[in-house]
Design a protein around this motif. Structure first.
Motif, PDB file in Angstrom:
ATOM      1  N   GLU A 102       0.865  -1.104   0.089  1.00  8.90           N
ATOM      2  CA  GLU A 102       0.209  -0.031  -0.043  1.00  8.90           C
ATOM      3  C   GLU A 102       0.848   1.410  -0.091  1.00  8.90           C
ATOM      4  N   LYS A 103       1.856   1.195   0.794  1.00 13.05           N
ATOM      5  CA  LYS A 103       2.898   2.436   0.829  1.00 13.05           C
ATOM      6  C   LYS A 103       3.512   2.521  -0.699  1.00 13.05           C
ATOM      7  N   THR A 104       4.009   1.582  -1.167  1.00  9.74           N
ATOM      8  CA  THR A 104       4.464   1.863  -2.650  1.00  9.74           C
ATOM      9  C   THR A 104       3.507   2.120  -3.425  1.00  9.74           C
ATOM     10  N   GLU A 105       2.234   1.605  -3.476  1.00  5.94           N
ATOM     11  CA  GLU A 105       1.525   2.118  -4.480  1.00  5.94           C
ATOM     12  C   GLU A 105       0.974   3.690  -4.107  1.00  5.94           C
ATOM     13  N   LEU A 106       0.982   3.785  -2.841  1.00 10.02           N
ATOM     14  CA  LEU A 106       0.764   5.374  -2.607  1.00 10.02           C
ATOM     15  C   LEU A 106       2.096   6.611  -3.142  1.00 10.02           C
ATOM     16  N   LEU A 107       3.193   5.633  -2.732  1.00 11.58           N
ATOM     17  CA  LEU A 107       4.157   6.480  -3.332  1.00 11.58           C
ATOM     18  C   LEU A 107       4.163   6.588  -4.815  1.00 11.58           C
ATOM     19  N   ASP A 108       3.740   5.550  -5.533  1.00  8.83           N
ATOM     20  CA  ASP A 108       3.593   5.574  -7.212  1.00  8.83           C
ATOM     21  C   ASP A 108       2.706   6.616  -7.689  1.00  8.83           C
ATOM     22  N   GLU A 109       1.686   6.698  -6.933  1.00  7.89           N
ATOM     23  CA  GLU A 109       0.415   7.454  -7.208  1.00  7.89           C
ATOM     24  C   GLU A 109       0.967   9.031  -6.874  1.00  7.89           C
ATOM     25  N   ILE A 110       1.760   9.076  -5.833  1.00 10.60           N
ATOM     26  CA  ILE A 110       1.980  10.527  -5.606  1.00 10.60           C
ATOM     27  C   ILE A 110       3.121  11.038  -6.600  1.00 10.60           C
ATOM     28  N   ASP A 111       4.129   9.961  -7.030  1.00  6.91           N
ATOM     29  CA  ASP A 111       5.214  10.083  -8.125  1.00  6.91           C
ATOM     30  C   ASP A 111       4.440  10.588  -9.331  1.00  6.91           C
ATOM     31  N   LEU A 112       3.415   9.908  -9.778  1.00  9.05           N
ATOM     32  CA  LEU A 112       2.741  10.255 -10.778  1.00  9.05           C
ATOM     33  C   LEU A 112       2.179  11.640 -10.977  1.00  9.05           C
ATOM     34  N   VAL A 113       1.571  12.123  -9.535  1.00  7.65           N
ATOM     35  CA  VAL A 113       0.913  13.252  -9.680  1.00  7.65           C
ATOM     36  C   VAL A 113       2.217  14.413  -9.592  1.00  7.65           C
ATOM     37  N   ILE A 114       3.407  14.233  -8.910  1.00  7.52           N
ATOM     38  CA  ILE A 114       4.281  15.139  -8.798  1.00  7.52           C
ATOM     39  C   ILE A 114       5.116  15.329 -10.088  1.00  7.52           C
ATOM     40  N   ASN A 115       5.529  14.095 -10.677  1.00  5.84           N
ATOM     41  CA  ASN A 115       6.403  13.952 -11.837  1.00  5.84           C
ATOM     42  C   ASN A 115       5.536  13.254 -12.784  1.00  5.84           C
ATOM     43  N   PRO A 116       4.574  14.018 -13.612  1.00 10.46           N
ATOM     44  CA  PRO A 116       3.774  13.152 -14.652  1.00 10.46           C
ATOM     45  C   PRO A 116       4.840  12.614 -15.703  1.00 10.46           C
ATOM     46  N   LYS A 117       4.572  11.502 -16.289  1.00 10.00           N
ATOM     47  CA  LYS A 117       5.398  11.000 -17.451  1.00 10.00           C
ATOM     48  C   LYS A 117       4.948  11.761 -18.604  1.00 10.00           C
ATOM     49  N   LYS A 118       5.872  12.304 -19.139  1.00  9.03           N
ATOM     50  CA  LYS A 118       5.647  12.905 -20.477  1.00  9.03           C
ATOM     51  C   LYS A 118       6.017  12.302 -21.737  1.00  9.03           C
ATOM     52  N   LYS A 119       4.893  12.090 -22.644  1.00 10.01           N
ATOM     53  CA  LYS A 119       5.242  11.238 -23.738  1.00 10.01           C
ATOM     54  C   LYS A 119       5.507  12.136 -24.883  1.00 10.01           C
ATOM     55  N   VAL A 120       6.360  11.611 -25.654  1.00  7.96           N
ATOM     56  CA  VAL A 120       6.662  12.469 -26.942  1.00  7.96           C
ATOM     57  C   VAL A 120       5.754  12.220 -27.901  1.00  7.96           C
ATOM     58  N   ASP A 121       5.106  13.065 -28.508  1.00  6.01           N
ATOM     59  CA  ASP A 121       4.206  13.254 -29.129  1.00  6.01           C
ATOM     60  C   ASP A 121       4.740  13.880 -30.705  1.00  6.01           C
ATOM     61  N   ALA A 122       3.840  13.752 -31.731  1.00 15.31           N
ATOM     62  CA  ALA A 122       4.347  14.069 -32.996  1.00 15.31           C
ATOM     63  C   ALA A 122       4.457  15.742 -32.948  1.00 15.31           C
ATOM     64  N   ASN A 123       3.852  16.367 -32.394  1.00 25.42           N
ATOM     65  CA  ASN A 123       4.519  17.789 -32.526  1.00 25.42           C
ATOM     66  C   ASN A 123       5.964  18.071 -31.906  1.00 25.42           C
ATOM     67  N   TYR A 124       6.248  17.395 -30.638  1.00 25.67           N
ATOM     68  CA  TYR A 124       7.580  17.342 -30.225  1.00 25.67           C
ATOM     69  C   TYR A 124       8.401  17.021 -31.023  1.00 25.67           C
ATOM     70  N   LEU A 125       8.238  15.730 -32.008  1.00 26.32           N
ATOM     71  CA  LEU A 125       9.137  15.199 -32.808  1.00 26.32           C
ATOM     72  C   LEU A 125       9.154  16.025 -34.208  1.00 26.32           C
ATOM     73  N   LEU A 126       8.315  16.705 -34.533  1.00 26.27           N
ATOM     74  CA  LEU A 126       8.395  17.705 -35.696  1.00 26.27           C
ATOM     75  C   LEU A 126       9.146  18.760 -35.192  1.00 26.27           C
ATOM     76  N   TYR A 127       8.897  19.481 -34.195  1.00 22.00           N
ATOM     77  CA  TYR A 127       9.666  20.584 -33.619  1.00 22.00           C
ATOM     78  C   TYR A 127      11.239  20.358 -33.455  1.00 22.00           C
ATOM     79  N   VAL A 128      11.548  19.013 -33.022  1.00 22.83           N
ATOM     80  CA  VAL A 128      12.954  18.695 -32.836  1.00 22.83           C
ATOM     81  C   VAL A 128      13.607  18.474 -34.366  1.00 22.83           C
ATOM     82  N   LEU A 129      12.823  17.860 -35.385  1.00 24.41           N
ATOM     83  CA  LEU A 129      13.208  17.894 -36.523  1.00 24.41           C
ATOM     84  C   LEU A 129      13.478  19.179 -37.333  1.00 24.41           C
ATOM     85  N   LEU A 130      12.407  20.083 -37.233  1.00 26.41           N
ATOM     86  CA  LEU A 130      12.543  21.391 -37.767  1.00 26.41           C
ATOM     87  C   LEU A 130      13.836  22.062 -37.149  1.00 26.41           C
ATOM     88  N   SER A 131      14.126  21.962 -36.095  1.00 26.70           N
ATOM     89  CA  SER A 131      15.247  22.585 -35.333  1.00 26.70           C
ATOM     90  C   SER A 131      16.649  22.055 -35.817  1.00 26.70           C
TER      91      SER A 131
END
Length: 92
Positions: A3-32
């Motif tokens: 329960e503690k690890t699940e709670l820490l995992d949920e808090i971690d997701l709230v504090i540090n949400p996982k950012k996914k690389v989307d098409a706009n970001y990839l396009l921005y990098v390629l254009l750069s």
């Protein structure tokens, strides 16, 4: 404990949400990257051409100096032969 690890995992997701690389970001990098290449390629090409031309100029300059020195030596030799020819013609 789980329960503690699940709670820490949920808090971690709230504090540090996982950012996914989307098409706009990839396009921005390629254009750069393309923009940087477009800016840098002419500079690199021009510097390379200047280097090769200056190398050719240096080679031609050294050949010119060598030929100039040979010309001076040949002129001295011709003058010596001409002088000897004039002296010998007057003696005989």
């Amino acid at each position: 404990m789980s329960e503690k690890t699940e709670l820490l995992d949920e808090i971690d997701l709230v504090i540090n949400p996982k950012k996914k690389v989307d098409a706009n970001y990839l396009l921005y990098v390629l254009l750069s990257i393309v923009f940087v290449c477009v800016i840098l390629f002419p500079k690199i090409y021009i510097q390379q051409q200047i280097y090769f031309i200056s190398r050719d100029i240096s080679k031609l300059k050294s050949e010119y100096d060598t030929l100039k020195e040979e010309n001076r030596l040949i002129k001295g030799s011709v003058e010596s032969i001409r002088y000897k020819n004039q002296i010998l013609d007057t003696l005989f």
